[in-house]
Design a protein around this motif. Structure first.
Motif, PDB file in Angstrom:
ATOM      1  N   ASP A 203     -46.507 -19.383  44.623  1.00 46.19           N
ATOM      2  CA  ASP A 203     -45.847 -20.210  43.610  1.00 46.19           C
ATOM      3  C   ASP A 203     -44.531 -19.607  43.126  1.00 46.19           C
ATOM      4  O   ASP A 203     -44.329 -18.393  43.156  1.00 46.19           O
ATOM      5  CB  ASP A 203     -46.761 -20.412  42.398  1.00 46.19           C
ATOM      6  CG  ASP A 203     -47.941 -21.323  42.692  1.00 46.19           C
ATOM      7  OD1 ASP A 203     -48.049 -21.844  43.818  1.00 46.19           O
ATOM      8  OD2 ASP A 203     -48.766 -21.501  41.777  1.00 46.19           O
TER       9      ASP A 203
ATOM     10  N   TRP B  92     -34.012 -28.511  42.034  1.00 43.79           N
ATOM     11  CA  TRP B  92     -34.945 -28.012  43.052  1.00 43.79           C
ATOM     12  C   TRP B  92     -34.787 -26.505  43.205  1.00 43.79           C
ATOM     13  O   TRP B  92     -35.764 -25.770  43.227  1.00 43.79           O
ATOM     14  CB  TRP B  92     -34.713 -28.712  44.392  1.00 43.79           C
ATOM     15  CG  TRP B  92     -35.773 -28.381  45.388  1.00 43.79           C
ATOM     16  CD1 TRP B  92     -36.860 -29.147  45.698  1.00 43.79           C
ATOM     17  CD2 TRP B  92     -35.881 -27.176  46.163  1.00 43.79           C
ATOM     18  NE1 TRP B  92     -37.635 -28.482  46.625  1.00 43.79           N
ATOM     19  CE2 TRP B  92     -37.058 -27.275  46.930  1.00 43.79           C
ATOM     20  CE3 TRP B  92     -35.110 -26.043  46.282  1.00 43.79           C
ATOM     21  CZ2 TRP B  92     -37.474 -26.280  47.801  1.00 43.79           C
ATOM     22  CZ3 TRP B  92     -35.532 -25.032  47.152  1.00 43.79           C
ATOM     23  CH2 TRP B  92     -36.693 -25.157  47.905  1.00 43.79           C
TER      24      TRP B  92
ATOM     25  N   CYS C 289     -40.163 -35.095  40.124  1.00 42.76           N
ATOM     26  CA  CYS C 289     -40.057 -34.329  38.887  1.00 42.76           C
ATOM     27  C   CYS C 289     -39.995 -35.311  37.721  1.00 42.76           C
ATOM     28  O   CYS C 289     -39.694 -36.490  37.907  1.00 42.76           O
ATOM     29  CB  CYS C 289     -38.835 -33.405  38.910  1.00 42.76           C
ATOM     30  SG  CYS C 289     -37.240 -34.226  38.815  1.00 42.76           S
TER      31      CYS C 289
ATOM     32  N   ARG D 186     -40.982 -34.310  46.587  1.00 41.42           N
ATOM     33  CA  ARG D 186     -41.742 -34.053  45.375  1.00 41.42           C
ATOM     34  C   ARG D 186     -41.067 -34.820  44.260  1.00 41.42           C
ATOM     35  O   ARG D 186     -39.880 -35.133  44.329  1.00 41.42           O
ATOM     36  CB  ARG D 186     -41.879 -32.569  45.058  1.00 41.42           C
ATOM     37  CG  ARG D 186     -40.677 -31.869  44.530  1.00 41.42           C
ATOM     38  CD  ARG D 186     -40.954 -30.399  44.174  1.00 41.42           C
ATOM     39  NE  ARG D 186     -41.459 -29.653  45.295  1.00 41.42           N
ATOM     40  CZ  ARG D 186     -42.549 -28.871  45.233  1.00 41.42           C
ATOM     41  NH1 ARG D 186     -43.209 -28.708  44.103  1.00 41.42           N
ATOM     42  NH2 ARG D 186     -42.963 -28.227  46.290  1.00 41.42           N
TER      43      ARG D 186
ATOM     44  N   CYS E 129     -44.474 -23.753  40.430  1.00 37.81           N
ATOM     45  CA  CYS E 129     -44.353 -24.829  41.421  1.00 37.81           C
ATOM     46  C   CYS E 129     -44.887 -24.332  42.761  1.00 37.81           C
ATOM     47  O   CYS E 129     -44.475 -23.281  43.245  1.00 37.81           O
ATOM     48  CB  CYS E 129     -42.903 -25.259  41.577  1.00 37.81           C
ATOM     49  SG  CYS E 129     -42.159 -25.897  40.072  1.00 37.81           S
TER      50      CYS E 129
ATOM     51  N   MET F  70     -42.911 -24.567  47.477  1.00 40.27           N
ATOM     52  CA  MET F  70     -41.467 -24.826  47.419  1.00 40.27           C
ATOM     53  C   MET F  70     -40.783 -24.511  48.745  1.00 40.27           C
ATOM     54  O   MET F  70     -39.730 -25.065  49.029  1.00 40.27           O
ATOM     55  CB  MET F  70     -40.815 -24.020  46.295  1.00 40.27           C
ATOM     56  CG  MET F  70     -41.221 -24.444  44.889  1.00 40.27           C
ATOM     57  SD  MET F  70     -40.824 -26.134  44.447  1.00 40.27           S
ATOM     58  CE  MET F  70     -39.047 -26.121  44.356  1.00 40.27           C
TER      59      MET F  70
ATOM     60  N   ALA G 153     -36.144 -24.537  40.220  1.00 37.25           N
ATOM     61  CA  ALA G 153     -37.614 -24.562  40.223  1.00 37.25           C
ATOM     62  C   ALA G 153     -38.175 -23.609  41.265  1.00 37.25           C
ATOM     63  O   ALA G 153     -39.242 -23.026  41.079  1.00 37.25           O
ATOM     64  CB  ALA G 153     -38.110 -25.985  40.480  1.00 37.25           C
ATOM     65  N   SER G 154     -37.453 -23.414  42.352  1.00 34.99           N
ATOM     66  CA  SER G 154     -37.894 -22.530  43.427  1.00 34.99           C
ATOM     67  C   SER G 154     -37.568 -21.061  43.160  1.00 34.99           C
ATOM     68  O   SER G 154     -38.404 -20.193  43.351  1.00 34.99           O
ATOM     69  CB  SER G 154     -37.233 -22.971  44.734  1.00 34.99           C
ATOM     70  OG  SER G 154     -37.647 -22.165  45.805  1.00 34.99           O
TER      71      SER G 154
END
Length: 175
Positions: A91, A39, A168, A166, A96, A99, A42-43
């Motif tokens: 994003d 997570w 993945c 969310r 993503c 977030m 991805a953020s």
């Protein structure tokens, strides 16, 4: 976003989705909750940014108490917004959306201290101890919406409109 979701509900949804889409998934990949480390990457991306879009808070890039939909003195008027409402401007480096802000998101990970160690039992899905939440919510401000902020809850959640998740697509987690 789907809200008022317990960690167990989120895990059950992932299992249901895997059963439904199994023939279409590439081999060795499943749909699941991201680990805390997944997570965060991805953020933040690989450059360690404070917010998905960079190092300066921008109230126009996420749903927060300080944003265009939030008035600090009128908390009762705040709520979630549709997924993608702040995309693409808010994003992450990986594309993503949402977030930070909008809802706290369940991760697969048990609450344990940093540094992250995938081999310390924190990804045991049978554990009933508190699970980590990431991302902050529409009721949070600038400091709570940084990519590195962590919170935790019992797997039952606390039954409020700030919890969601969310999904993945990733390899199975080690047992």
């Amino acid at each position: 976003p789907v809200v008022n979701v317990t960690w167990t509900n989120a895990m059950d949804y992932c299992q249901w989705l895997n059963n439904l889409l199994n023939p279409e998934l590439p081999s060795r990949l499943v749909l699941r909750l991201p680990t805390e480390a997944e997570w965060e990457k991805a953020s933040r991306g690989v450059d360690g940014r404070e917010y998905p879009w960079g190092n300066q808070f921008d109230k126009n890039k996420c749903n927060s108490i300080e944003g265009e939909n939030g008035i600090k003195t009128n908390i009762a008027s705040l709520n979630t917004v549709s997924v993608g409402s702040y995309s693409p401007q808010g994003d992450s480096p990986y594309g993503c959306a949402d977030m930070v802000g909008n809802i706290w998101e369940w991760t697969h990970s048990l609450k344990k201290e940093y540094p992250y160690n995938a081999d310390d039992g924190r990804e045991d899905k049978t554990g009933s101890k508190p699970r980590l939440l990431r991302g902050g919510s529409f009721l949070n401000g600038e400091m709570a919406l940084r990519c590195a902020v962590r919170d935790a809850s019992s797997i039952d959640g606390f039954n409020i409109d700030e919890l969601g998740f969310r999904v993945c697509i990733a390899p199975h987690l080690p047992k």
